[in-house]
Write an enzyme that holds these catalytic residues in place. Structure first.
Site, PDB file in Angstrom:
ATOM      1  N   LYS A   1      13.467  -0.676  12.001  1.00  0.00           N
ATOM      2  CA  LYS A   1      12.431  -0.020  11.207  1.00  0.00           C
ATOM      3  C   LYS A   1      12.520   1.478  11.453  1.00  0.00           C
ATOM      4  CE  LYS A   1       7.464   0.176  10.422  1.00  0.00           C
ATOM      5  NZ  LYS A   1       6.164  -0.391  10.744  1.00  0.00           N
TER       6      LYS A   1
ATOM      7  N   LYS B   1      14.104  -2.090   7.284  1.00  0.00           N
ATOM      8  CA  LYS B   1      13.036  -1.433   6.557  1.00  0.00           C
ATOM      9  C   LYS B   1      13.124   0.068   6.746  1.00  0.00           C
ATOM     10  CE  LYS B   1       8.078  -1.051   6.680  1.00  0.00           C
ATOM     11  NZ  LYS B   1       6.921  -1.160   7.491  1.00  0.00           N
TER      12      LYS B   1
ATOM     13  N   SER C   1       6.666   0.591   0.137  1.00  0.00           N
ATOM     14  CA  SER C   1       5.720   1.161  -0.827  1.00  0.00           C
ATOM     15  C   SER C   1       6.260   2.364  -1.587  1.00  0.00           C
ATOM     16  CB  SER C   1       4.419   1.532  -0.098  1.00  0.00           C
ATOM     17  OG  SER C   1       4.677   2.443   0.955  1.00  0.00           O
TER      18      SER C   1
HETATM   19  C1  PBG Z   1       2.601  -0.923  10.041  1.00  0.00           C
HETATM   20  C2  PBG Z   1       3.432  -1.044   8.819  1.00  0.00           C
HETATM   21  C3  PBG Z   1       3.848  -0.034   7.940  1.00  0.00           C
HETATM   22  C4  PBG Z   1       4.519  -0.670   6.908  1.00  0.00           C
HETATM   23  C5  PBG Z   1       4.530  -2.025   7.193  1.00  0.00           C
HETATM   24  N1  PBG Z   1       3.879  -2.239   8.398  1.00  0.00           N
HETATM   25  C6  PBG Z   1       3.583   1.419   7.958  1.00  0.00           C
HETATM   26  C7  PBG Z   1       4.090   2.234   9.082  1.00  0.00           C
HETATM   27  O1  PBG Z   1       4.832   1.794   9.947  1.00  0.00           O
HETATM   28  O2  PBG Z   1       3.705   3.412   9.108  1.00  0.00           O
HETATM   29  C8  PBG Z   1       5.104   0.004   5.691  1.00  0.00           C
HETATM   30  C9  PBG Z   1       5.167  -0.856   4.468  1.00  0.00           C
HETATM   31  C10 PBG Z   1       5.344  -0.108   3.197  1.00  0.00           C
HETATM   32  O3  PBG Z   1       5.502   1.131   3.168  1.00  0.00           O
HETATM   33  O4  PBG Z   1       5.341  -0.791   2.163  1.00  0.00           O
HETATM   34  N2  PBG Z   1       3.274  -0.649  11.209  1.00  0.00           N
HETATM   35 ZN    ZN Z   2       1.857  -0.052  12.838  1.00  0.00          ZN
END
Ligand code: PBG
Ligand code: ZN
Length: 328
Positions: free
Chosen positions: A199, A252, A278
């Site tokens: 991630k 991701k 998103s």
């Molecule tokens: C929480 C989380 C996030 C997303 C999924 N779980 C945001 C982040 O890490 O700031 C992002 C999902 C998306 O942008 O669709 N940790």
């Molecule tokens: Zn988080």
């Protein structure tokens, strides 16, 4: 002597033949639809930057999921969005309280749909902590090891409520092991972990943070999420998760990281999921609204790219529209 021309075009003329030899295929069974869950059962809220996606209370969620099931969407990924008036704590304890939001949503979904539906839950503290970080803070930093117990409790609360898969997205080191141990200890040995293994600290999460009210109140997430400049580190992260007991690996975001997805698919035997996040969704929506791109064709091109790169599961906000408008 006649010169030989190699003609790859031969397979491109007949549309049915093109279809027959196409390599990447999409199937509704591999789609996972994300949902933002609100505490008030009948609440519905639009999300500005994500047209077509709403935050919903449990009653509305049940109705939406029922319709989605008819379209063929068999898996959901749940995110809790605690009410703005509810107090948040530094340790995110409301994430695993007795009456916590996601366990309640899981129970309702499992009761209504049983094994028709795969219920996956995001395990992370950021929507529940007052500082908006994914772990607890010590000495002004997001502290790794002290965060693990909280994440593990959250995962157990979800799995005990009936979640079919728990999906940690916090990026603390060792969290898959901590969660696996806690699940096993609680007798939940058969609950799989889908780890957000790879991630990145991505600007593509912007619209999500608005949707989930989970933006960090200070600093950024670069001390725990990966640096977008790094590729090989993805193998290390995935390797550690596999050793710690992850059942499904995830990359991701998706579009800017197809190289990473392909490498993971090559290196590991576990199913690999991709999260079409998103910001990726919002960009397609925004450009389509302006008439600058063909929404259907661009969406399908992106989704096929995930398959071509090796994705076994695709978590995507596009899932409902793709199926409702019969784009496949
Ligand atoms: C929480 C989380 C996030 C997303 C999924 N779980 C945001 C982040 O890490 O700031 C992002 C999902 C998306 O942008 O669709 N940790
Ligand atoms: Zn988080």
């Amino acid at each position: 002597m006649q010169e030989l021309i190699v003609r790859p075009r031969r397979l491109r003329f007949h549309p049915r033949l093109r279809d027959a030899v196409a390599q990447a295929r999409l199937d509704p069974r591999l789609f996972v639809m994300p949902h933002f869950v609100l505490p008030r059962p009948d609440a519905v809220e639009e999300i500005d930057a994500m047209p077509g996606i709403r935050r919903e209370g449990i009653e509305r969620l049940l109705a939406t999921v029922e319709q989605d099931l008819e379209l063929g969407i068999r898996s959901v990924l749940l995110f809790g969005v605690p009410g703005e008036e509810e107090p948040k704590f530094p340790d995110g304890r409301s994430a695993y309280a007795e009456d916590a939001l996601i366990p309640a949503a899981v129970r309702a979904l499992k009761q209504r749909f049983g094994d028709e539906l795969v219920v996956m839950t995001d395990v992370c503290l950021c929507a529940y902590t007052d500082h908006g970080h994914c772990g607890v803070i010590e000495g002004g930093r997001v502290a790794n090891d002290p965060s693990l117990a909280h994440l593990a409790r959250m995962a157990v609360a979800h799995a005990a409520a009936g979640a079919d898969v728990v999906a940690p997205s916090d990026m603390m080191d060792g969290r898959v092991l901590a969660i696996r141990d806690a699940l096993d200890e609680a007798g939940l040995v058969d609950t799989p972990i889908m780890s957000y293994s790879v991630k990145y600290a991505s600007a593509y999460y912007g619209p999500f943070r608005e949707a989930a009210h989970s933006a960090p109140q200070f600093g950024d997430r670069k001390s725990y999420q990966m640096d977008p400049r790094n590729g090989r580190e993805a193998i290390l992260e995935a390797q550690l998760d596999v050793e710690e007991g992850a059942d499904i690996l995830m990359v991701k975001p998706g579009l800017a990281y197809l190289d990473v997805l392909a490498v993971l698919k090559e290196h590991f035997t576990q199913p690999v999921a991709v999260y079409n996040v998103s910001g990726e969704y919002s960009m397609v929506k925004a450009a389509a609204e302006r008439g600058w791109i063909d929404e259907r064709l661009v969406t399908l091109e992106n989704l096929h790219a995930f398959r071509r790169a090796g994705a076994d599961l695709i978590i995507t906000y596009h899932a409902r529209q793709v199926l409702a408008e019969k784009w496949l």
